[in-house]
Design a protein around this motif. Structure first.
Motif, PDB file in Angstrom:
ATOM      1  N   SER A  57       0.825  -1.205   0.000  1.00  0.00           N
ATOM      2  CA  SER A  57       0.000   0.000   0.000  1.00  0.00           C
ATOM      3  C   SER A  57       0.861   1.257   0.000  1.00  0.00           C
ATOM      4  O   SER A  57       0.609   2.205  -0.753  1.00  0.00           O
ATOM      5  CB  SER A  57      -0.923  -0.016   1.218  1.00  0.00           C
ATOM      6  OG  SER A  57      -1.739   1.118   1.234  1.00  0.00           O
ATOM      7  N   ASN A  58       1.904   1.261   0.822  1.00  0.00           N
ATOM      8  CA  ASN A  58       2.814   2.400   0.895  1.00  0.00           C
ATOM      9  C   ASN A  58       3.497   2.650  -0.450  1.00  0.00           C
ATOM     10  O   ASN A  58       3.580   3.797  -0.916  1.00  0.00           O
ATOM     11  CB  ASN A  58       3.851   2.142   1.986  1.00  0.00           C
ATOM     12  CG  ASN A  58       4.900   3.213   2.061  1.00  0.00           C
ATOM     13  OD1 ASN A  58       5.887   3.158   1.319  1.00  0.00           O
ATOM     14  ND2 ASN A  58       4.707   4.179   2.933  1.00  0.00           N
ATOM     15  N   ARG A  59       4.014   1.604  -1.080  1.00  0.00           N
ATOM     16  CA  ARG A  59       4.708   1.765  -2.365  1.00  0.00           C
ATOM     17  C   ARG A  59       3.754   2.248  -3.455  1.00  0.00           C
ATOM     18  O   ARG A  59       4.114   3.099  -4.264  1.00  0.00           O
ATOM     19  CB  ARG A  59       5.373   0.457  -2.807  1.00  0.00           C
ATOM     20  CG  ARG A  59       6.476  -0.065  -1.916  1.00  0.00           C
ATOM     21  CD  ARG A  59       7.542   0.975  -1.629  1.00  0.00           C
ATOM     22  NE  ARG A  59       8.648   0.429  -0.866  1.00  0.00           N
ATOM     23  CZ  ARG A  59       8.674   0.294   0.453  1.00  0.00           C
ATOM     24  NH1 ARG A  59       7.645   0.657   1.192  1.00  0.00           N
ATOM     25  NH2 ARG A  59       9.742  -0.201   1.058  1.00  0.00           N
ATOM     26  N   LEU A  60       2.537   1.706  -3.478  1.00  0.00           N
ATOM     27  CA  LEU A  60       1.568   2.142  -4.489  1.00  0.00           C
ATOM     28  C   LEU A  60       1.213   3.615  -4.300  1.00  0.00           C
ATOM     29  O   LEU A  60       1.137   4.373  -5.273  1.00  0.00           O
ATOM     30  CB  LEU A  60       0.312   1.269  -4.439  1.00  0.00           C
ATOM     31  CG  LEU A  60       0.499  -0.180  -4.867  1.00  0.00           C
ATOM     32  CD1 LEU A  60      -0.760  -0.989  -4.569  1.00  0.00           C
ATOM     33  CD2 LEU A  60       0.873  -0.281  -6.346  1.00  0.00           C
ATOM     34  N   LYS A  61       1.019   4.046  -3.065  1.00  0.00           N
ATOM     35  CA  LYS A  61       0.712   5.453  -2.800  1.00  0.00           C
ATOM     36  C   LYS A  61       1.854   6.354  -3.244  1.00  0.00           C
ATOM     37  O   LYS A  61       1.635   7.409  -3.840  1.00  0.00           O
ATOM     38  CB  LYS A  61       0.416   5.666  -1.314  1.00  0.00           C
ATOM     39  CG  LYS A  61      -0.931   5.159  -0.886  1.00  0.00           C
ATOM     40  CD  LYS A  61      -1.150   5.349   0.602  1.00  0.00           C
ATOM     41  CE  LYS A  61      -2.443   4.666   1.029  1.00  0.00           C
ATOM     42  NZ  LYS A  61      -2.590   4.635   2.479  1.00  0.00           N
ATOM     43  N   LYS A  62       3.086   5.936  -2.943  1.00  0.00           N
ATOM     44  CA  LYS A  62       4.250   6.735  -3.319  1.00  0.00           C
ATOM     45  C   LYS A  62       4.362   6.847  -4.847  1.00  0.00           C
ATOM     46  O   LYS A  62       4.606   7.928  -5.386  1.00  0.00           O
ATOM     47  CB  LYS A  62       5.513   6.099  -2.745  1.00  0.00           C
ATOM     48  CG  LYS A  62       6.723   6.967  -2.786  1.00  0.00           C
ATOM     49  CD  LYS A  62       7.869   6.298  -2.055  1.00  0.00           C
ATOM     50  CE  LYS A  62       8.787   7.336  -1.489  1.00  0.00           C
ATOM     51  NZ  LYS A  62       9.930   6.762  -0.804  1.00  0.00           N
ATOM     52  N   GLN A  64       1.946   6.681  -6.943  1.00  0.00           N
ATOM     53  CA  GLN A  64       0.867   7.569  -7.389  1.00  0.00           C
ATOM     54  C   GLN A  64       1.231   9.029  -7.144  1.00  0.00           C
ATOM     55  O   GLN A  64       0.969   9.882  -8.005  1.00  0.00           O
ATOM     56  CB  GLN A  64      -0.440   7.229  -6.673  1.00  0.00           C
ATOM     57  CG  GLN A  64      -1.072   5.939  -7.171  1.00  0.00           C
ATOM     58  CD  GLN A  64      -2.371   5.658  -6.462  1.00  0.00           C
ATOM     59  OE1 GLN A  64      -3.407   6.195  -6.856  1.00  0.00           O
ATOM     60  NE2 GLN A  64      -2.319   4.853  -5.408  1.00  0.00           N
ATOM     61  N   GLU A  65       1.825   9.322  -6.009  1.00  0.00           N
ATOM     62  CA  GLU A  65       2.230  10.701  -5.709  1.00  0.00           C
ATOM     63  C   GLU A  65       3.216  11.225  -6.744  1.00  0.00           C
ATOM     64  O   GLU A  65       3.173  12.399  -7.109  1.00  0.00           O
ATOM     65  CB  GLU A  65       2.867  10.775  -4.318  1.00  0.00           C
ATOM     66  CG  GLU A  65       1.891  10.631  -3.182  1.00  0.00           C
ATOM     67  CD  GLU A  65       2.574  10.517  -1.830  1.00  0.00           C
ATOM     68  OE1 GLU A  65       3.784  10.824  -1.730  1.00  0.00           O
ATOM     69  OE2 GLU A  65       1.893  10.125  -0.862  1.00  0.00           O
ATOM     70  N   GLU A  70      -1.226   5.264 -11.871  1.00  0.00           N
ATOM     71  CA  GLU A  70      -2.522   5.845 -11.530  1.00  0.00           C
ATOM     72  C   GLU A  70      -3.455   4.699 -11.180  1.00  0.00           C
ATOM     73  O   GLU A  70      -3.211   3.552 -11.577  1.00  0.00           O
ATOM     74  CB  GLU A  70      -3.080   6.680 -12.677  1.00  0.00           C
ATOM     75  CG  GLU A  70      -3.254   5.927 -13.965  1.00  0.00           C
ATOM     76  CD  GLU A  70      -3.544   6.824 -15.159  1.00  0.00           C
ATOM     77  OE1 GLU A  70      -3.467   8.047 -15.033  1.00  0.00           O
ATOM     78  OE2 GLU A  70      -3.855   6.268 -16.222  1.00  0.00           O
ATOM     79  N   SER A  71      -4.478   4.998 -10.413  1.00  0.00           N
ATOM     80  CA  SER A  71      -5.437   3.964 -10.047  1.00  0.00           C
ATOM     81  C   SER A  71      -6.787   4.291 -10.657  1.00  0.00           C
ATOM     82  O   SER A  71      -7.104   5.444 -10.937  1.00  0.00           O
ATOM     83  CB  SER A  71      -5.546   3.834  -8.528  1.00  0.00           C
ATOM     84  OG  SER A  71      -6.072   5.012  -7.972  1.00  0.00           O
ATOM     85  N   ASN A  81      -9.453  -0.736  -6.456  1.00  0.00           N
ATOM     86  CA  ASN A  81      -8.804  -0.081  -7.591  1.00  0.00           C
ATOM     87  C   ASN A  81      -7.923  -1.061  -8.345  1.00  0.00           C
ATOM     88  O   ASN A  81      -7.445  -2.034  -7.777  1.00  0.00           O
ATOM     89  CB  ASN A  81      -7.913   1.065  -7.108  1.00  0.00           C
ATOM     90  CG  ASN A  81      -8.709   2.179  -6.491  1.00  0.00           C
ATOM     91  OD1 ASN A  81      -9.631   2.702  -7.093  1.00  0.00           O
ATOM     92  ND2 ASN A  81      -8.356   2.549  -5.278  1.00  0.00           N
ATOM     93  N   TYR A  83      -4.344  -0.701 -10.810  1.00  0.00           N
ATOM     94  CA  TYR A  83      -3.228   0.223 -10.958  1.00  0.00           C
ATOM     95  C   TYR A  83      -2.609   0.039 -12.328  1.00  0.00           C
ATOM     96  O   TYR A  83      -2.473  -1.086 -12.811  1.00  0.00           O
ATOM     97  CB  TYR A  83      -2.179  -0.026  -9.857  1.00  0.00           C
ATOM     98  CG  TYR A  83      -2.767   0.154  -8.487  1.00  0.00           C
ATOM     99  CD1 TYR A  83      -2.779   1.402  -7.881  1.00  0.00           C
ATOM    100  CD2 TYR A  83      -3.358  -0.911  -7.813  1.00  0.00           C
ATOM    101  CE1 TYR A  83      -3.352   1.582  -6.637  1.00  0.00           C
ATOM    102  CE2 TYR A  83      -3.938  -0.733  -6.567  1.00  0.00           C
ATOM    103  CZ  TYR A  83      -3.934   0.509  -5.989  1.00  0.00           C
ATOM    104  OH  TYR A  83      -4.508   0.690  -4.759  1.00  0.00           O
TER     105      TYR A  83
END
Length: 109
Positions: A57-62, A64-65, A70-71, A81, A83
């Motif tokens: 979850s942390n890596r996917l959020k990073k 995306q930032e 994109e999700s 979602n 990805y």
């Protein structure tokens, strides 16, 4: 898409790139997306043996930032979602491909 990703304190482009994609799990997430296209959270859990849901979850959020992935919502209840790579993310294919080529040439299982 932002033109540049700002990585304060890193004047070297290699250092900035490593700061974004240089850990094991991020590289493997990118590998899966490059080879298999859009993926769901559970797909990553199954293919990335040993990754915890929190780390994923942390890596996917990073990613995306940094607008590398994109999700897209595919289920409302519960919200889920998939990805996919952005154009910026697709540009990392040469790096991941280079790592694969080097691994084929210099390592074995």
């Amino acid at each position: 898409m932002k033109k540049f990703i700002s990585i304060p304190g890193h004047t070297c482009p290699v250092s900035r790139t490593v700061e974004i994609v240089g850990d094991k799990w991020t590289s493997l997430i990118l590998r899966d997306l490059l080879l298999q296209g859009p993926r769901r959270f559970q797909d990553f859990i199954e293919s990335l043996v040993g990754i915890s849901p929190n780390i994923l979850s942390n890596r996917l959020k990073k990613l995306q930032e940094y607008e590398i992935i994109e999700s897209q919502l595919y289920s409302q209840h519960p919200p889920r979602n998939d990805y996919r790579l952005t154009e910026r993310g697709k540009d990392l294919g040469v790096i991941i491909g280079g790592m694969r080529d080097w691994g084929n040439k210099h390592t074995k299982s």
